[in-house]
Design a protein around this motif. Sequence first.
Motif, PDB file in Angstrom:
ATOM      1  N   ARG A   1      40.541 -21.698  71.653  1.00 39.37           N
ATOM      2  CA  ARG A   1      39.884 -20.874  70.637  1.00 39.37           C
ATOM      3  C   ARG A   1      40.506 -21.032  69.254  1.00 39.37           C
ATOM      4  O   ARG A   1      39.795 -21.036  68.245  1.00 39.37           O
TER       5      ARG A   1
ATOM      6  N   VAL B   1      29.552 -30.777  71.955  1.00 37.64           N
ATOM      7  CA  VAL B   1      30.809 -30.026  71.910  1.00 37.64           C
ATOM      8  C   VAL B   1      31.902 -30.781  72.653  1.00 37.64           C
ATOM      9  O   VAL B   1      33.065 -30.805  72.215  1.00 37.64           O
TER      10      VAL B   1
ATOM     11  N   LEU C   1      38.953 -25.884  69.097  1.00 40.72           N
ATOM     12  CA  LEU C   1      37.588 -25.687  68.601  1.00 40.72           C
ATOM     13  C   LEU C   1      37.500 -25.675  67.064  1.00 40.72           C
ATOM     14  O   LEU C   1      36.595 -26.290  66.504  1.00 40.72           O
TER      15      LEU C   1
ATOM     16  N   ILE D   1      35.493 -31.791  71.104  1.00 39.21           N
ATOM     17  CA  ILE D   1      36.771 -31.392  71.683  1.00 39.21           C
ATOM     18  C   ILE D   1      37.654 -32.613  71.948  1.00 39.21           C
ATOM     19  O   ILE D   1      38.856 -32.610  71.672  1.00 39.21           O
TER      20      ILE D   1
ATOM     21  N   VAL E   1      29.027 -24.729  74.512  1.00 42.59           N
ATOM     22  CA  VAL E   1      30.482 -24.539  74.502  1.00 42.59           C
ATOM     23  C   VAL E   1      30.989 -24.253  75.908  1.00 42.59           C
ATOM     24  O   VAL E   1      32.003 -24.814  76.359  1.00 42.59           O
TER      25      VAL E   1
END
Length: 314
Positions: free
Chosen positions: A202, A175, A206, A179, A94
Motif C-alpha cells: 500500500r 496492475v 503501489l 507492480i 488491484v
Amino acid sequence: MTDKLDKVPGGASPAPSGLPPEAIKAIPVRHYGRWVAGVVVVAVLGLLVYAFSQGNVRWATVPEKLFDPSILTGLWHTILISVLSMALGLVLGVLFAVMRLSKNPVTSTVAWLYIWIFRGTPVYVQLLIWFNLALIFPIFNIGFYKDEMTDVMTPFLAALLGLGLNEGAYMAEIVRAGIQSVDEGQTEASHALGMTQSQTMRRVVLPQSMRVIIPPTGNEFINMLKTSSLVVAVQYQDLLRSAQDIASTSFAVMEMFFVASIWYLALTSVFSVGQYYLERRYARGSLRSLPPTPWQKVKANLLSLRSESRGGAA
C-alpha cells in the motif's frame, strides 16, 4: 584567379577557402512527394464532404436533437455506468493482480482463471449471460434475501456486472505489470524497516507503480466510454439506446447516429485531456523537467511572435 577549394572528406562539395562557414547558404531539400500527398489527402477529404452533403441526410435534425432531454438523460447514464464499471474494474484489478502475484497456489490459480475467463470471452456475450441469468436461477436466494431473479438482475446491474467484471480482468494485468515494474529492492528495504507485506504494497509498491498503471488505465476508461454502448443488449437506457428510441419515432436513423457519435467524441475528448494532465502529474518523479503543455506551447509561440514584432518595429 580562382580560389583554391578545401578538400572535404567523404566526397562532399568543397567550400571556397577563406569563406566562413556561417556565410554558406544552405538550401533545403525540396520534398515534392509531401506536397503531392497533401493535395491527394485534401482532395479525398473534399470528395468525402461533398458526398455527405449530397446524401439523403436531414442535417438540421442533428443540432435540433443534440440537446434533446432524452439524449441528455442517456448521456448521463453512459457516464454513470462507465465510471462505476471502471471503478469496479479497478478494484477487482488491484485485488486479482495481488492474488496473481501471491505465492499461495490457490489464490494465484483463482486469479489466473478469472483473468482467463473474462478476457477470453466477448463482453457482449457476458452482458447477455448476466441479463438472462434468470433462465438458470429463476429465484435469487442467499439465505437472508430471496427474490425473483428478474427483479434482482435489472438492466443497470447486468450492465455494471458485464462491463465491470470484464474490465477487472484487463486491469488485473495492467496492475500486475505496474507492480512488477517496481524494483524488488524497494520491497526488501520496506521489510527491513519492519513493514508488513500489506503495508509494503500500500505504501511503497503501489504508489511507485502508478506511473506505469495510469497511462493504460486512462486508455481503458476512454475505451469503456465507447464499449458502454453495448449495454443496449440488456435494455439499459444509455446514450445509444436513447438515440435509437428517437430514431424509431422520427425516422431520422442516420441523423440520430450522428448525434450519438458527436456526444461520444465529446466525452472521449474531455476525458483525454484529463488523462493527459493525470499522466503529467505522475510523471513528475521520473522526469527532470516536464514537457510543456499545449497551452504553454501556445503562450510561448505568442510571446516569441510579440518579441519579433517589437524587434522589427524597432
